[in-house]
Structures are given as C-alpha cells and as structure tokens.
Design an enzyme around this catalytic site. Structure first.
Site, mmCIF file in Angstrom:
data_model
loop_
_atom_site.group_PDB
_atom_site.id
_atom_site.type_symbol
_atom_site.label_atom_id
_atom_site.label_comp_id
_atom_site.label_asym_id
_atom_site.label_seq_id
_atom_site.Cartn_x
_atom_site.Cartn_y
_atom_site.Cartn_z
ATOM 1 N N HIS A 160 -9.962 24.102 92.597
ATOM 2 C CA HIS A 160 -10.127 22.783 91.656
ATOM 3 C C HIS A 160 -9.544 21.529 92.253
ATOM 4 O O HIS A 160 -9.976 21.693 93.269
ATOM 5 C CB HIS A 160 -8.969 22.636 90.220
ATOM 6 N N ASP A 203 -6.898 27.027 94.119
ATOM 7 C CA ASP A 203 -7.762 27.725 93.632
ATOM 8 C C ASP A 203 -9.236 27.289 93.475
ATOM 9 O O ASP A 203 -10.164 27.258 92.978
ATOM 10 C CB ASP A 203 -7.204 27.913 91.696
ATOM 11 N N GLU A 260 -11.145 24.054 86.358
ATOM 12 C CA GLU A 260 -9.975 25.041 86.825
ATOM 13 C C GLU A 260 -11.399 25.866 87.255
ATOM 14 O O GLU A 260 -12.615 26.186 86.876
ATOM 15 C CB GLU A 260 -9.119 25.482 86.127
ATOM 16 N N ASP A 282 -7.520 12.090 86.164
ATOM 17 C CA ASP A 282 -7.508 13.052 85.247
ATOM 18 C C ASP A 282 -5.843 12.579 84.596
ATOM 19 O O ASP A 282 -5.394 11.751 84.839
ATOM 20 C CB ASP A 282 -7.118 14.430 85.680
HETATM 21 C C1 F6R Z 1 -4.744 15.382 91.094
HETATM 22 C C2 F6R Z 1 -6.128 16.252 91.151
HETATM 23 C C3 F6R Z 1 -5.911 17.831 91.577
HETATM 24 C C4 F6R Z 1 -4.964 17.710 93.245
HETATM 25 C C5 F6R Z 1 -5.205 18.964 93.356
HETATM 26 C C6 F6R Z 1 -4.798 18.836 94.881
HETATM 27 O O1 F6R Z 1 -5.361 13.683 90.232
HETATM 28 O O2 F6R Z 1 -7.068 15.781 90.439
HETATM 29 O O3 F6R Z 1 -7.033 17.947 91.521
HETATM 30 O O4 F6R Z 1 -6.180 16.561 93.659
HETATM 31 O O5 F6R Z 1 -4.520 19.634 93.309
HETATM 32 O O6 F6R Z 1 -3.397 18.294 94.959
HETATM 33 P P1 F6R Z 1 -2.284 18.089 96.147
HETATM 34 O O7 F6R Z 1 -3.586 17.168 96.703
HETATM 35 O O8 F6R Z 1 -1.131 17.734 95.985
HETATM 36 O O9 F6R Z 1 -2.298 19.313 97.126
#
Ligand code: F6R
Length: 260
Positions: free
Chosen positions: A138, A136, A143, A67
């Site tokens: 994702h 959440d 989302e 992403d």
């Molecule tokens: C980032 C991504 C997000 C993160 C998620 C968890 O490329 O795709 O889905 O993996 O927000 O983030 P952390 O690991 O920082 O808790």
C-alpha cells in the site's frame, strides 16, 4: 522510475531533503505531500536540522498529509494530523494554517474527502510527495485491490496493516479499522513522488512493486506509470531486486547536474 540504493537511512534522508531544499529554493510556496510512519522520519529530521542550522525556509510552503485514521478523537497522539505536527511541521517554520490533513472525524466523510481533493487542486497540486510503502504494497492507505484511478476516500485496513501499525498503539484493538486516504489517482497527480523503503521486511514488497506487474493487488506498482518517481531504498530493502546492479551502475554514473 528511478531506483537509488543507498547505504542507510541517513543517506536516504539527506538525498530526499536535497530534493525538497532545491524545490523550496526555486518555488518557496511549494506544496509538499507528507507521509507518516517510520520511513520518512530521517527526511523530517534532516529538514528540521537544515531549518535550524541553515535557515531553510518553509514560511510560504503548504503541506498535505496522505491519510488519517477514522474515528480517533481530535488531538489523539496517534492521529496522523498529530504525528505530522510532532515529527515535522512543529520543527520547521511552516504556517500551521498551511498544513492540511484529511478529516477522519467528519460527520459526512465523503463530502470531507471531496473537499480535501478540492483544496489540493486549489493550491495547484502537490509538487513533491513523500511516500512510504506498506508490507502489502500500500501507498497512503490504498490497500491491495484499490482502484489505480482512485481519489481521496474511506478505506478498510487489511489485518496485516493493523498488525504492522499496532506498535504505535497500546494494543492492536486500538488500531482503527477505517481510514481516509488520498487515492492512487491523487498520488499520481503529484509532480514528483519520492518513496522511501528500508529494511529486509520490505525487500519482497520492493521487488513486487518495482519489478512486478502493474496491478491493483500491489498498489505501489502504479508508480511504474508515474513520469517522475524516485525510489530510495537501503541495501536490505534492495536485496531481492533482479536489476539491483543496474540501478547502482545507473546512479553511480549519473551526470553531476542531474538531481533525483
Ligand atoms: C502513512 C502511510 C503508509 C506508510 C506505510 C509504511 O502516512 O501512508 O502508507 O507509509 O504503511 O509505513 P512505515 O514507514 O512505518 O513502514
């Protein structure tokens, strides 16, 4: 879905790196799917160490980021293209031309999203996708409410995600509202997905997506439908799981020849 509960980040990083090392040894031109955020950092550290100390070779590998924020200027230190470069790809011998990210600055974003899907397909699809999970539920930036069949597209971040990610920016006002993300359908096409979650703040999320219903309200739950999904978590993230003892027992008694 295989759930592996490990003592901490070091063991998680090592086990995920084992899977990537084995993949690269049997398929040197493997296609890796890369996530940003904090969760995958121990994996990237371990892979960089194995490259430096043992010569683990990425020279023929390809990589696709999950992403990207929309609207951050090229080279912005928190753009995911930069984060992936800094945290991982600059530390191994992967050819920078083989590292792809969604283009969050494209004038025609829908066309750029389609082109991204085409480039993944042209390389034969992702062999191993690293994932984190948002509080959440994702994965990527899919989302709650994301179509379980979605492809790469623009999404609007939920406020909780902007708050969670504000730690990487000067202020929450600098966190973009829009992102481009691989869809859940895109992620589901990867041949192996390895999701990492650590810390008590992820315990309820892990419970929801591992043991709750498959539902768009918790995007990561779609992984229950994946043929080869490995969930690597620490004790804190595992603390709300109903079947934690069963997952531990299963992993402890796994045949030696069977990797994740
Ligand atoms: C980032 C991504 C997000 C993160 C998620 C968890 O490329 O795709 O889905 O993996 O927000 O983030 P952390 O690991 O920082 O808790």
């Amino acid at each position: 879905m295989e759930v592996v509960i490990l003592p901490g980040s070091k063991q998680i990083g090592a086990l995920a790196a084992d899977a990537i090392e084995a993949l690269l040894r049997r398929k040197p031109n493997a296609v890796l799917g890369l996530a940003t955020g904090s969760s995958p950092l121990p994996v990237y550290d371990e892979l960089a160490r194995r490259h430096q100390e043992k010569g683990l070779d990425f020279s023929q590998a390809h990589a696709f980021a999950l992403d990207e924020y929309v609207g951050l200027e090229p080279g912005h230190p928190e753009s995911y293209r930069e984060v992936i470069r800094r945290e991982f790809t600059d530390r191994v011998n992967i050819d920078p031309a083989n590292v792809h990210s969604p283009d969050g600055t494209a004038a025609d974003l829908p066309a750029a999203c389609e082109a991204y899907e085409d480039s993944i397909r042209a390389l034969g699809g992702v062999d191993l996708q690293i994932l984190g999970v948002g509080t959440d539920g994702h994965i990527g930036f899919n989302e709650p409410g994301s179509s379980l069949a979605s492809r790469t597209r623009i999404k609007t971040l939920i406020e909780q995600t902007r708050k969670d990610n504000a730690r990487f920016f000067k202020s929450i006002d600098d966190v973009p509202h829009h992102v481009v993300t691989q869809g859940l359908g895109t992620i589901m096409d990867a041949r192996h997905v390895v999701l990492i979650a650590t810390g008590a703040q992820k315990a309820q999320t892990v419970r929801d997506f591992v043991e709750g219903p498959v539902a768009a309200i918790c995007a990561a739950s779609v992984l229950q439908m994946h043929q080869h999904a490995t969930i690597l978590i620490d004790e804190a993230a595992a603390s709300s799981l109903k079947l934690a003892d069963y997952y531990r027992h299963t992993y402890d008694n796994k045949p030696k020849w069977q990797s994740i």
